[in-house]
Design a protein around this motif. Sequence first.
Motif, PDB file in Angstrom:
ATOM      1  N   ARG A 270     -13.153  -4.072  37.480  1.00 20.91           N
ATOM      2  CA  ARG A 270     -11.791  -4.302  37.426  1.00 20.91           C
ATOM      3  C   ARG A 270     -12.176  -2.183  38.068  1.00 20.91           C
ATOM      4  N   PHE A 273     -10.954   2.065  35.797  1.00 22.53           N
ATOM      5  CA  PHE A 273     -11.481   1.619  34.540  1.00 22.53           C
ATOM      6  C   PHE A 273     -11.970   2.754  33.947  1.00 22.53           C
ATOM      7  N   HIS A 288     -11.635  -0.838  26.083  1.00 23.07           N
ATOM      8  CA  HIS A 288      -9.726  -0.152  26.121  1.00 23.07           C
ATOM      9  C   HIS A 288      -9.890   0.976  27.548  1.00 23.07           C
ATOM     10  N   SER A 289      -9.138   1.147  29.054  1.00 23.32           N
ATOM     11  CA  SER A 289      -9.148   1.800  28.833  1.00 23.32           C
ATOM     12  C   SER A 289      -7.160   2.896  28.905  1.00 23.32           C
ATOM     13  N   GLN A 292      -4.846  -0.613  29.767  1.00 26.68           N
ATOM     14  CA  GLN A 292      -5.688  -0.955  30.579  1.00 26.68           C
ATOM     15  C   GLN A 292      -6.747  -2.038  28.927  1.00 26.68           C
ATOM     16  N   ARG A 293      -7.408  -3.514  29.054  1.00 20.17           N
ATOM     17  CA  ARG A 293      -7.857  -3.184  28.149  1.00 20.17           C
ATOM     18  C   ARG A 293      -8.828  -4.323  28.876  1.00 20.17           C
TER      19      ARG A 293
END
Length: 444
Positions: A270, A273, A288-289, A292-293
């Motif tokens: 990923r 991130f 989390h970002s 996104q997760r």
Amino acid sequence: MTQPLPTAIIGAGPIGLAAAAHLLARGETPIILEAGPEAAASVRQWGHVRLFSPWSYLTDAPARALLEERGWVAPPDQDYPSGAELVERYLEPLSRHPRIAPHLHLERRVTGVARLGFDKMKTQGRENAPFVLTTAGPHGPERFLARAVIDASGTWRTPNPLGASGVAAAGEKQAAERLFYGIPDVLGAQRERYAGQHTLVVGSGHSAMNALLDLVQLAAQAPGTRVTWALRRANPDSVYGGGANDQLSERGALGQRLRHAVDAGLLNVRSGFRADTVEQQGAQLSVHSGAQRIDRVDRIIVATGFRPDLEMLRELRLDLDPATESPRALAPLIDPNVHSCGTVRPHGALELQQPEPGFYIVGMKSYGRAPTFLMLTGYEQVRSVVAELTGDRVAARDVQLVLPETGVCSVDSGGGCCAATPAGVSLEDFSLPASDPPPFTRVD
């Protein structure tokens, strides 16, 4: 006081012990204050890791001379030791040498360095006052006086957080039991912690690569083991390094092994991130970002680098770069946005000097948050600093250092470039059985 004061060295790792050897070679008395119960306490914590620097880059001349007085035989120059072997074959014998051992004080964690009788604001007569170092430990609070101080305490004890903003992510502290900062012994002492688990590795430097390759090897041995790699960069291709062009062959091979594992689909990637939140997800975690997760995470290895502990130096007058937190004159020479390990110019006492006369930060800590440090650099630093402290300004200014070029050091790297590679591990060592499909896909 009828006897001259010693020079205090904070930290009994490779650079601190080298500084002591240089002082002894010039007829000076060191006093070495080590926070751990043994010399090289931080190195022992990553003893399972094999360095990608060979022995020829890991020892220093005055230290070798001391050891050879007692019949020590140097390891083969081109062998690659583990951290444990570095301790066993070099650092431990050095710390026990009869010329060093009497000056080594263990379990003395330095909590403050100041000028005796002078707080930070007082100027007149300041440079004539001795340094006073306050320590904590099982012996209770103690004070040591010194004429000069060499801070070689490193950065291992102060890792960067998971949070991409440089502060702990929301929920990071609450999830501390499931997080590990640095390089865990995945294939050894901590195997049960990671076997059969979904582990998220955050970071893109050598420490992260090391952990990822160990986890991929574990996944081939322990059913149910899953690996996800999260990095802040948009593209992992820039992380893999110089490959065959790297003058440290094991450093180049490290990136290539990881590239092969990614291309083989042995871990989920990923990129882009930037972790900001850690949430409990039943018995697991969700990271989390932004929107996104990454869900259903059991363990997190945080390999986002290290930072210097400056709290103990608050009463000293320092001139540090605001970004790297290294000595200001050194910062442009080591900026990881410009330099790899091998392109850092030789430097010594002149670049490391501080407004507080007689005080120097050396070794990994001198690089602040920059990860471009090689052990050879630290040895040349202390040679120059000790020459300066003993009045040999010609030798102090004559800094000479040839470093191996090409690396993958970067601002979110996991540690100095004396860090490690699982040398001898090939893709075949952690490939899945032919009947099993790769369990992960690459997600950019």
